[in-house]
Design a protein around this motif. Structure first.
Motif, PDB file in Angstrom:
ATOM      1  N   GLY A  16       1.279  29.156 -15.612  1.00  0.00           N
ATOM      2  CA  GLY A  16       2.532  28.698 -16.194  1.00  0.00           C
ATOM      3  C   GLY A  16       3.522  29.847 -16.202  1.00  0.00           C
ATOM      4  N   LEU A  17       4.702  29.640 -15.632  1.00  0.00           N
ATOM      5  CA  LEU A  17       5.735  30.674 -15.519  1.00  0.00           C
ATOM      6  C   LEU A  17       6.884  30.338 -16.450  1.00  0.00           C
ATOM      7  CD1 LEU A  17       7.155  33.094 -14.143  1.00  0.00           C
ATOM      8  CD2 LEU A  17       7.846  31.511 -12.310  1.00  0.00           C
ATOM      9  N   ILE A  18       7.144  31.218 -17.416  1.00  0.00           N
ATOM     10  CA  ILE A  18       8.240  31.012 -18.358  1.00  0.00           C
ATOM     11  C   ILE A  18       9.451  31.807 -17.895  1.00  0.00           C
ATOM     12  CG2 ILE A  18       8.994  31.267 -20.750  1.00  0.00           C
ATOM     13  CD1 ILE A  18       6.088  31.092 -21.620  1.00  0.00           C
ATOM     14  N   GLY A  19      10.480  31.092 -17.464  1.00  0.00           N
ATOM     15  CA  GLY A  19      11.706  31.717 -16.980  1.00  0.00           C
ATOM     16  C   GLY A  19      11.845  31.573 -15.480  1.00  0.00           C
ATOM     17  N   TYR A  20      13.035  31.117 -15.042  1.00  0.00           N
ATOM     18  CA  TYR A  20      13.256  30.945 -13.613  1.00  0.00           C
ATOM     19  C   TYR A  20      14.628  31.498 -13.224  1.00  0.00           C
ATOM     20  CZ  TYR A  20      11.848  28.959  -9.135  1.00  0.00           C
ATOM     21  OH  TYR A  20      11.435  28.804  -7.826  1.00  0.00           O
ATOM     22  N   GLY A  21      14.979  32.623 -13.839  1.00  0.00           N
ATOM     23  CA  GLY A  21      16.155  33.357 -13.411  1.00  0.00           C
ATOM     24  C   GLY A  21      15.783  34.285 -12.267  1.00  0.00           C
ATOM     25  N   LEU A  22      16.423  35.441 -12.196  1.00  0.00           N
ATOM     26  CA  LEU A  22      16.151  36.389 -11.113  1.00  0.00           C
ATOM     27  C   LEU A  22      14.678  36.769 -11.057  1.00  0.00           C
ATOM     28  CD1 LEU A  22      17.016  38.422  -8.908  1.00  0.00           C
ATOM     29  CD2 LEU A  22      17.494  40.051 -10.754  1.00  0.00           C
ATOM     30  N   ALA A  23      14.128  37.231 -12.179  1.00  0.00           N
ATOM     31  CA  ALA A  23      12.731  37.691 -12.170  1.00  0.00           C
ATOM     32  C   ALA A  23      11.771  36.566 -11.817  1.00  0.00           C
ATOM     33  CB  ALA A  23      12.375  38.298 -13.523  1.00  0.00           C
ATOM     34  N   GLY A  24      11.957  35.405 -12.437  1.00  0.00           N
ATOM     35  CA  GLY A  24      11.022  34.314 -12.217  1.00  0.00           C
ATOM     36  C   GLY A  24      11.090  33.721 -10.827  1.00  0.00           C
ATOM     37  N   SER A  25      12.307  33.484 -10.335  1.00  0.00           N
ATOM     38  CA  SER A  25      12.454  32.784  -9.063  1.00  0.00           C
ATOM     39  C   SER A  25      12.300  33.689  -7.848  1.00  0.00           C
ATOM     40  CB  SER A  25      13.816  32.080  -9.005  1.00  0.00           C
ATOM     41  OG  SER A  25      14.881  33.026  -8.997  1.00  0.00           O
ATOM     42  N   VAL A  26      12.753  34.949  -7.965  1.00  0.00           N
ATOM     43  CA  VAL A  26      12.738  35.851  -6.809  1.00  0.00           C
ATOM     44  C   VAL A  26      11.438  36.636  -6.712  1.00  0.00           C
ATOM     45  CG1 VAL A  26      13.838  37.882  -5.777  1.00  0.00           C
ATOM     46  CG2 VAL A  26      15.242  36.025  -6.697  1.00  0.00           C
ATOM     47  N   PHE A  27      10.901  37.053  -7.849  1.00  0.00           N
ATOM     48  CA  PHE A  27       9.703  37.895  -7.820  1.00  0.00           C
ATOM     49  C   PHE A  27       8.429  37.105  -8.140  1.00  0.00           C
ATOM     50  CE2 PHE A  27      13.060  41.028  -8.414  1.00  0.00           C
ATOM     51  CZ  PHE A  27      12.707  41.999  -7.497  1.00  0.00           C
ATOM     52  N   HIS A  28       8.322  36.592  -9.350  1.00  0.00           N
ATOM     53  CA  HIS A  28       7.038  36.058  -9.802  1.00  0.00           C
ATOM     54  C   HIS A  28       6.605  34.799  -9.058  1.00  0.00           C
ATOM     55  CE1 HIS A  28       6.492  38.886 -13.126  1.00  0.00           C
ATOM     56  NE2 HIS A  28       7.808  38.815 -13.263  1.00  0.00           N
ATOM     57  N   ALA A  29       7.462  33.796  -9.004  1.00  0.00           N
ATOM     58  CA  ALA A  29       7.040  32.533  -8.389  1.00  0.00           C
ATOM     59  C   ALA A  29       6.596  32.708  -6.938  1.00  0.00           C
ATOM     60  CB  ALA A  29       8.160  31.496  -8.498  1.00  0.00           C
ATOM     61  N   PRO A  30       7.368  33.399  -6.086  1.00  0.00           N
ATOM     62  CA  PRO A  30       6.914  33.568  -4.698  1.00  0.00           C
ATOM     63  C   PRO A  30       5.610  34.348  -4.582  1.00  0.00           C
ATOM     64  CG  PRO A  30       9.255  34.032  -4.874  1.00  0.00           C
ATOM     65  CD  PRO A  30       8.736  33.926  -6.272  1.00  0.00           C
ATOM     66  N   LEU A  31       5.436  35.376  -5.408  1.00  0.00           N
ATOM     67  CA  LEU A  31       4.221  36.183  -5.320  1.00  0.00           C
ATOM     68  C   LEU A  31       3.008  35.413  -5.837  1.00  0.00           C
ATOM     69  CD1 LEU A  31       5.612  39.667  -6.422  1.00  0.00           C
ATOM     70  CD2 LEU A  31       5.110  38.882  -4.101  1.00  0.00           C
ATOM     71  N   ILE A  32       3.201  34.644  -6.903  1.00  0.00           N
ATOM     72  CA  ILE A  32       2.103  33.814  -7.410  1.00  0.00           C
ATOM     73  C   ILE A  32       1.698  32.799  -6.356  1.00  0.00           C
ATOM     74  CG2 ILE A  32       1.504  32.042  -9.110  1.00  0.00           C
ATOM     75  CD1 ILE A  32       3.450  33.577 -11.043  1.00  0.00           C
ATOM     76  N   ALA A  33       2.694  32.130  -5.774  1.00  0.00           N
ATOM     77  CA  ALA A  33       2.413  31.087  -4.782  1.00  0.00           C
ATOM     78  C   ALA A  33       1.731  31.639  -3.541  1.00  0.00           C
ATOM     79  CB  ALA A  33       3.719  30.387  -4.395  1.00  0.00           C
ATOM     80  N   ALA A  34       1.956  32.916  -3.249  1.00  0.00           N
ATOM     81  CA  ALA A  34       1.381  33.521  -2.044  1.00  0.00           C
ATOM     82  C   ALA A  34      -0.009  34.109  -2.280  1.00  0.00           C
ATOM     83  CB  ALA A  34       2.308  34.611  -1.521  1.00  0.00           C
ATOM     84  N   THR A  35      -0.507  34.051  -3.519  1.00  0.00           N
ATOM     85  CA  THR A  35      -1.761  34.713  -3.868  1.00  0.00           C
ATOM     86  C   THR A  35      -2.942  33.749  -3.814  1.00  0.00           C
ATOM     87  OG1 THR A  35      -0.581  36.256  -5.324  1.00  0.00           O
ATOM     88  CG2 THR A  35      -2.960  36.055  -5.640  1.00  0.00           C
ATOM     89  N   ASP A  36      -3.943  34.080  -3.006  1.00  0.00           N
ATOM     90  CA  ASP A  36      -5.174  33.296  -2.988  1.00  0.00           C
ATOM     91  C   ASP A  36      -5.808  33.322  -4.371  1.00  0.00           C
ATOM     92  OD1 ASP A  36      -4.893  32.722  -0.316  1.00  0.00           O
ATOM     93  OD2 ASP A  36      -6.197  34.359   0.362  1.00  0.00           O
ATOM     94  N   GLY A  37      -6.217  32.156  -4.848  1.00  0.00           N
ATOM     95  CA  GLY A  37      -6.855  32.097  -6.153  1.00  0.00           C
ATOM     96  C   GLY A  37      -5.912  31.781  -7.286  1.00  0.00           C
TER      97      GLY A  37
END
Length: 366
Positions: A16-37
Motif C-alpha cells: 500500500g502506497l500512501i501519497g502519489y505526488g512526486l515521491a510516490g508517482s515518480v520514485f516509489h510506485a515505478p520501483l515497487i512495480a518493477a521489483t520481483d516479489g
C-alpha cells in the motif's frame, strides 16, 4: 525483522502506497512495480486527478482516499510505503506499525532523531521492518565513490566533498519551501538528508558539526542555501553543499586521499529517466551514463585540464533498494536502510540547525 511470535512473510508482498505526488508517482510506485516479489496493491490519494493517473500508470492498482481507509484493511497488505508530505511521516508510520504492518518511509523519516528512535523501538518491539527510503545510496556516482574508497584507490581519505546544487532563482512554493517548522521543509532536510546519509555511510559516525544556512531568494521562507562540515570519528572531514541558488554548479563529488583524488561532475541519470516515464527493466542500460560523464582519478592536476584517468562509473541501481526490502520481508532480516541509521543522520541535521542558528560548532555526544 522477525520475532518468536512472527514468521517472515511470503512473496508476493502486497504494498500500500500512501501519497502519489512526486515521491510516490515518480520514485516509489515505478520501483515497487518493477521489483520481483512485490506488487503495488493500493495507492492512497484524495486527489481525483492523481487517482486517475495511478490507475492509468498501474492498471491493476486499487485507490483509497485516506490512510485510515487503507489501514482499515491491514490484513490485505504486507507493506506500507509512506510518500506523503514530511509532517505526516511520523503519525502515519506509527499508525501502520500499530496496525501490524512493515513500513518504508520516504526521507526524512522524522523531524527529530528522538522521533526516529521512538519509531525504531516500536518496530523492533513488534518484530516489524521499518526502513527509510535513501535511494541516493544507489546513485551511480556514489556507488563508484564507495568502490574507490573501499578498494584503497585514494589511499587514506582525508576530505569528502559532496554537492547537490540547483539553479532555481524563483521559489516554486508548496510545503517543501514552507517556513512552518511543522512542515519540515527547507533544503537541509530535503537534499541534506541524502548528503548526510551518504557521508555517514562511507565514513562512519559524526563527532562535530558546523553549518551555515541562509534564505537567499526573495519570497522564500525556508533555507535554500546550506553548507555542513562534519568531523567523523574516523578522522575524515566531510564538506557538504546543498543549494537552490547555485548559478554555477560545482562537482558532484571531490574526494581527496593521501595518494589520489577523485572528481565527478553531473548527476545520476535515474531520476531524470523516471521523470520521463522510463522504467527499470525496460532496457539493459538502466542507470548507465555516457563515458563523457565519467569522473577522473589522479593527483597533481585538475581533471578539467586533463589530469587523472577516467574511471568508468558503475551503473545506478535504485531497484536494488526495493529488491532488498523484498528480501528482508522474505527472510526477516534487516532492511537496506535501518531506522537507527536514519536517526543518526537526523542527529547531524539537528546539530546543523543549531550550529547555523548559534554560529558555533556542535559536538555530538555518544
Amino acid at each position: 525483522m522477525d520475532t518468536a511470535d512472527s514468521a517472515p512473510l511470503r512473496a508476493p508482498f502486497r504494498v500500500g502506497l500512501i501519497g502519489y505526488g512526486l515521491a510516490g508517482s515518480v520514485f516509489h510506485a515505478p520501483l515497487i512495480a518493477a521489483t520481483d516479489g512485490l506488487t503495488l496493491d493500493t495507492v492512497v490519494t484524495a486527489n481525483p486527478e492523481r487517482q486517475r493517473q495511478a490507475a492509468a500508470e498501474h492498471p491493476q492498482v486499487r485507490t483509497a482516499a485516506t490512510a485510515e481507509e487503507l489501514l482499515g484493511r491491514a490484513g490485505d497488505l504486507d507493506l506500507v510505503v509512506i510518500a506523503s508530505p514530511n509532517r505526516t511521516h511520523v503519525p502515519l508510520a506509527r499508525a501502520a506499525l500499530e496496525a501490524g504492518l512493515p513500513v518504508v518511509v520516504d526521507k526524512p523519516l522524522a523531524a527529530t532523531a528522538a522521533e526516529a528512535e521512538e519509531l525504531a523501538a516500536l518496530a523492533e518491539g513488534r518484530g516489524l521492518l521499518l526502513s527509510a527510503f535513501q535511494n541516493r545510496r544507489w546513485d551511480n556516482d556514489f556507488r563508484t565513490v564507495a568502490k574507490l574508497v573501499e578498494g584503497g584507490a585514494l589511499g587514506k581519505v582525508q576530505r569528502f566533498e559532496s554537492r547537490f546544487e540547483r539553479w532555481r532563482p524563483r521559489p516554486k512554493g508548496g510545503w517543501r519551501e514552507s517556513g512552518d517548522p511543522a512542515e519540515i521543509g527547507g533544503i537541509l532536510y530535503d537534499l541534506g538528508s541524502h548528503l548526510v546519509d551518504q557521508a555517514l555511510t562511507l565514513f562512519g559516525p559524526a563527532v562535530t558539526v558546523y553549518a551555515e544556512s541562509d534564505v537567499r531568494r526573495a519570497g522564500a521562507e525556508a533555507d535554500d542555501d546550506t553548507f555542513i562540515a562534519i568531523g567523523h570519528a574516523s578522522g575524515v572531514r566531510s564538506h557538504l553543499w546543498m543549494s537552490a541558488t547555485a548559478a554555477q554548479l560545482g562537482p558532484r563529488f571531490r574526494v581527496l586521499g593521501d595518494t589520489a583524488g577523485y572528481v565527478k561532475y553531473g548527476l545520476d541519470p535515474q531520476e531524470g529517466a523516471l521523470r520521463e516515464g522510463l522504467r527499470p527493466g525496460t532496457a539493459a542500460s538502466w542507470g548507465v551514463e555516457a563515458e563523457s560523464s565519467w569522473g577522473r582519478l589522479g593527483a597533481g592536476e585538475s581533471p578539467l585540464t586533463g589530469g587523472g584517468e577516467p574511471v568508468p562509473t558503475l551503473p545506478g541501481d535504485y531497484p536494488a533498494y526495493y529488491a532488498a526490502i523484498a528480501e528482508a520481508l522474505r527472510t526477516g532480516g534487516l532492511p537496506p536502510v535501518t531506522a537507527r541509521e536514519a536517526a543518526a543522520a537526523l542527529r547531524v541535521l539537528e546539530a546543523a540547525k543549531t550550529s547555523a542558528a548559534e554560529a558555533r560548532t556542535v559536538t555530538l555526544s555518544d
